[in-house]
Design an enzyme around this catalytic site. Sequence first.
Site, PDB file in Angstrom:
ATOM      1  N   GLY A 156     -22.021   2.059   7.655  1.00  0.00           N
ATOM      2  CA  GLY A 156     -22.859   2.812   7.260  1.00  0.00           C
ATOM      3  C   GLY A 156     -23.438   3.768   8.257  1.00  0.00           C
ATOM      4  CG  HIS A 190     -10.568  -5.494  18.639  1.00  0.00           C
ATOM      5  ND1 HIS A 190     -11.422  -4.406  18.101  1.00  0.00           N
ATOM      6  CD2 HIS A 190     -11.676  -6.181  19.139  1.00  0.00           C
ATOM      7  CE1 HIS A 190     -12.468  -4.858  18.089  1.00  0.00           C
ATOM      8  NE2 HIS A 190     -12.870  -5.625  18.834  1.00  0.00           N
ATOM      9  NE  ARG A 204      -3.478  -0.068   3.076  1.00  0.00           N
ATOM     10  CZ  ARG A 204      -4.781   0.070   2.895  1.00  0.00           C
ATOM     11  NH1 ARG A 204      -5.051   1.288   2.353  1.00  0.00           N
ATOM     12  NH2 ARG A 204      -5.390  -0.953   2.908  1.00  0.00           N
ATOM     13  CG  HIS A 262     -21.214   8.890  42.911  1.00  0.00           C
ATOM     14  ND1 HIS A 262     -22.351   8.474  42.235  1.00  0.00           N
ATOM     15  CD2 HIS A 262     -21.446   9.907  43.482  1.00  0.00           C
ATOM     16  CE1 HIS A 262     -23.137   9.408  42.153  1.00  0.00           C
ATOM     17  NE2 HIS A 262     -22.810  10.387  43.026  1.00  0.00           N
ATOM     18  N   GLY A 313      -2.521  -0.851   7.222  1.00  0.00           N
ATOM     19  CA  GLY A 313      -3.721  -1.613   6.782  1.00  0.00           C
ATOM     20  C   GLY A 313      -4.944  -0.576   6.670  1.00  0.00           C
TER      21      GLY A 313
HETATM   22  P1  NAI Z   1     -22.032  -4.958   8.044  1.00  0.00           P
HETATM   23  O1  NAI Z   1     -21.999  -6.311   7.705  1.00  0.00           O
HETATM   24  O2  NAI Z   1     -21.572  -4.505   9.344  1.00  0.00           O
HETATM   25  O3  NAI Z   1     -23.452  -4.378   7.334  1.00  0.00           O
HETATM   26  C1  NAI Z   1     -23.928  -4.329   6.298  1.00  0.00           C
HETATM   27  C2  NAI Z   1     -25.430  -4.284   5.944  1.00  0.00           C
HETATM   28  O4  NAI Z   1     -25.555  -3.919   4.883  1.00  0.00           O
HETATM   29  C3  NAI Z   1     -26.145  -5.236   6.782  1.00  0.00           C
HETATM   30  O5  NAI Z   1     -27.142  -4.933   7.756  1.00  0.00           O
HETATM   31  C4  NAI Z   1     -26.935  -5.870   5.477  1.00  0.00           C
HETATM   32  O6  NAI Z   1     -28.387  -6.250   5.888  1.00  0.00           O
HETATM   33  C5  NAI Z   1     -26.938  -4.635   4.458  1.00  0.00           C
HETATM   34  N1  NAI Z   1     -27.257  -5.082   3.177  1.00  0.00           N
HETATM   35  C6  NAI Z   1     -26.737  -6.079   2.477  1.00  0.00           C
HETATM   36  N2  NAI Z   1     -27.041  -5.921   1.165  1.00  0.00           N
HETATM   37  C7  NAI Z   1     -27.994  -4.632   0.926  1.00  0.00           C
HETATM   38  C8  NAI Z   1     -28.576  -4.104   0.251  1.00  0.00           C
HETATM   39  N3  NAI Z   1     -28.565  -4.717  -1.219  1.00  0.00           N
HETATM   40  N4  NAI Z   1     -29.330  -3.229   0.287  1.00  0.00           N
HETATM   41  C9  NAI Z   1     -29.535  -2.636   1.596  1.00  0.00           C
HETATM   42  N5  NAI Z   1     -29.103  -3.260   2.710  1.00  0.00           N
HETATM   43  C10 NAI Z   1     -28.038  -4.411   2.375  1.00  0.00           C
HETATM   44  O7  NAI Z   1     -20.928  -4.191   6.962  1.00  0.00           O
HETATM   45  P2  NAI Z   1     -20.026  -3.137   7.002  1.00  0.00           P
HETATM   46  O8  NAI Z   1     -20.795  -1.871   7.940  1.00  0.00           O
HETATM   47  O9  NAI Z   1     -19.845  -2.522   5.562  1.00  0.00           O
HETATM   48  O10 NAI Z   1     -18.954  -3.468   7.867  1.00  0.00           O
HETATM   49  C11 NAI Z   1     -18.089  -4.047   7.140  1.00  0.00           C
HETATM   50  C12 NAI Z   1     -17.074  -4.639   8.112  1.00  0.00           C
HETATM   51  O11 NAI Z   1     -16.061  -3.787   8.835  1.00  0.00           O
HETATM   52  C13 NAI Z   1     -17.930  -5.447   9.579  1.00  0.00           C
HETATM   53  O12 NAI Z   1     -17.371  -6.828   9.599  1.00  0.00           O
HETATM   54  C14 NAI Z   1     -17.404  -4.461  10.521  1.00  0.00           C
HETATM   55  O13 NAI Z   1     -17.178  -5.389  11.772  1.00  0.00           O
HETATM   56  C15 NAI Z   1     -16.206  -4.049  10.188  1.00  0.00           C
HETATM   57  N6  NAI Z   1     -15.946  -2.654  10.482  1.00  0.00           N
HETATM   58  C16 NAI Z   1     -15.958  -2.398  11.938  1.00  0.00           C
HETATM   59  C17 NAI Z   1     -15.837  -1.069  12.630  1.00  0.00           C
HETATM   60  C18 NAI Z   1     -15.700  -0.992  14.164  1.00  0.00           C
HETATM   61  O14 NAI Z   1     -15.361  -1.948  14.612  1.00  0.00           O
HETATM   62  N7  NAI Z   1     -16.000   0.168  14.717  1.00  0.00           N
HETATM   63  C19 NAI Z   1     -16.048  -0.053  11.746  1.00  0.00           C
HETATM   64  C20 NAI Z   1     -15.890  -0.265  10.340  1.00  0.00           C
HETATM   65  C21 NAI Z   1     -16.241  -1.527   9.844  1.00  0.00           C
END
Ligand code: NAI
Length: 460
Positions: A180, A317, A35, A439, A40
């Site tokens: 999202g 993590h 990259r 507290h 990453g």
């Molecule tokens: P996600 O799997 O959390 O959510 C994707 C959502 O899109 C689901 O609710 C699904 O039902 C919906 N979906 C799928 N196809 C669709 C469609 N055609 N139309 C409408 N809705 C649809 O995936 P996301 O948010 O992209 O995150 C990906 C990964 O990255 C996850 O595994 C997450 O744990 C990780 N991540 C973690 C973060 C954190 O720990 N704070 C921050 C960002 C990402």
Amino acid sequence: MTEYDLAIIGGGPGGYVAAIRAAQLGLKVVCIEGRGALGGTCLNVGCIPSKALLTSSAKFAELEKLAVHGIEQTGAALDVATMMGRKDKIVGDLTKGIAFLFKKNGVDLIEGWARIMAPGQVQVDAQTVTAKNILIATGSEPAPLFGVEIDEVAVLSSTGALALEEVPDHLVVIGAGVIGLELGQVWSRLGAKVTVVEYLDRILPGIDGEIAKLAQRSLSKQGMKFQLGRALRKVETTDAGLTLTLDRVGKDREETLEADKVLIAVGRRPVTRGLGLQEVGVVTNERGVIQVDGAFQTSVPGIYAIGDCVPGPMLAHKAEEDGVACVEMLAGVSAHVDYNTVPGVVYTDPEVASVGQTEEALKEAGVQYTVGKFSFMANSRARASGHTDGAVKVLVAADDHILGAHICGAHGGDLIAELVLAMTKGATVQDVAATCHAHPALGEAVKEACLDALGRAIHA
Ligand code: NAI
């Protein structure tokens, strides 16, 4: 030419942490990264830049709420370029910090894209690297949506949504998952109309349903719109912007939405293409997820894999835990990752944090449990700071051990650590409830939820 003990492909949280730990254990390590920067997805286009923008946008949104404190402010203006510059500087400083840690620990870095030629042999451009073992830590990338082309101008992945030059009028987010909601809230706070379209009839799949509802209520109150039970079918570009066609799930009906930007956040997929896996015989499933055994070894002896490209939650993590355990085992130290105690945090306001089983999962498995709950509305520190949305929920076994813990609320991502430790060390709700909590503190809500599970909450 150096003969390495370990060649690690990928310098994200999984790969770079594994590299440092392996070097600590006396292995001669090289990390290969294409990259141009270490860290990453997480550091460059994920966790860290999104947290920088969440912090900046929270400050902007806070301005509107100052009057209640007797503070008047006028003439506040938004400079997106400065906000983005701050984010980029944080990312740059942190990635350089990892390069420094590599030097300090004697980890070699080769810049370029790697391909595995055979066990013990990796090709990076014209260079051949030889190592006793190879560790694949290549992470994941945004999953595409069939028929929708991401141009990072109007149709965005998380990478594009982290680098917009101005606030869109109407941002439609496809997918009410972690990405999202976090990025939706950034742009909503900065003034965009944000509509989140979700296939399921709920947000945050995988999170305890009751806690997800609390989060949705709070996000809606703050202005985000939700259209559940809808799937994106196509995106058309018009003179006015974008027209999105949505299917009403299970209803044989279509709807349209006008937007000027759309963020596709429908999950991520492992990055395993171009690594030569098929040729060397490393088995993946149909989604490209590498199959590994309990020691993270792939189907080919001497080739290991960790993080987002192996089964399990795609979390930085978790990748770190995988990486450390993998290289410790390689070095002959016993190690283990307990996937039941890997926490997950969504850094929206309110934060959503969880560990262990959800109530839905316990019901489905027919496990007997008790629920302990405590609302932040009844927590004095939350009242004083004005962060009263949400609650702490603990799910408890008959012997008082904690099966799952879920928090929706300010600083939930920090508060969950106490319950993760309790679960990891086998402490019961009795143990947490008997622990003195300062507290006034938000952490008292954790103690009260545990007391509630025992039928003796004080402030409920
Ligand atoms: P996600 O799997 O959390 O959510 C994707 C959502 O899109 C689901 O609710 C699904 O039902 C919906 N979906 C799928 N196809 C669709 C469609 N055609 N139309 C409408 N809705 C649809 O995936 P996301 O948010 O992209 O995150 C990906 C990964 O990255 C996850 O595994 C997450 O744990 C990780 N991540 C973690 C973060 C954190 O720990 N704070 C921050 C960002 C990402």
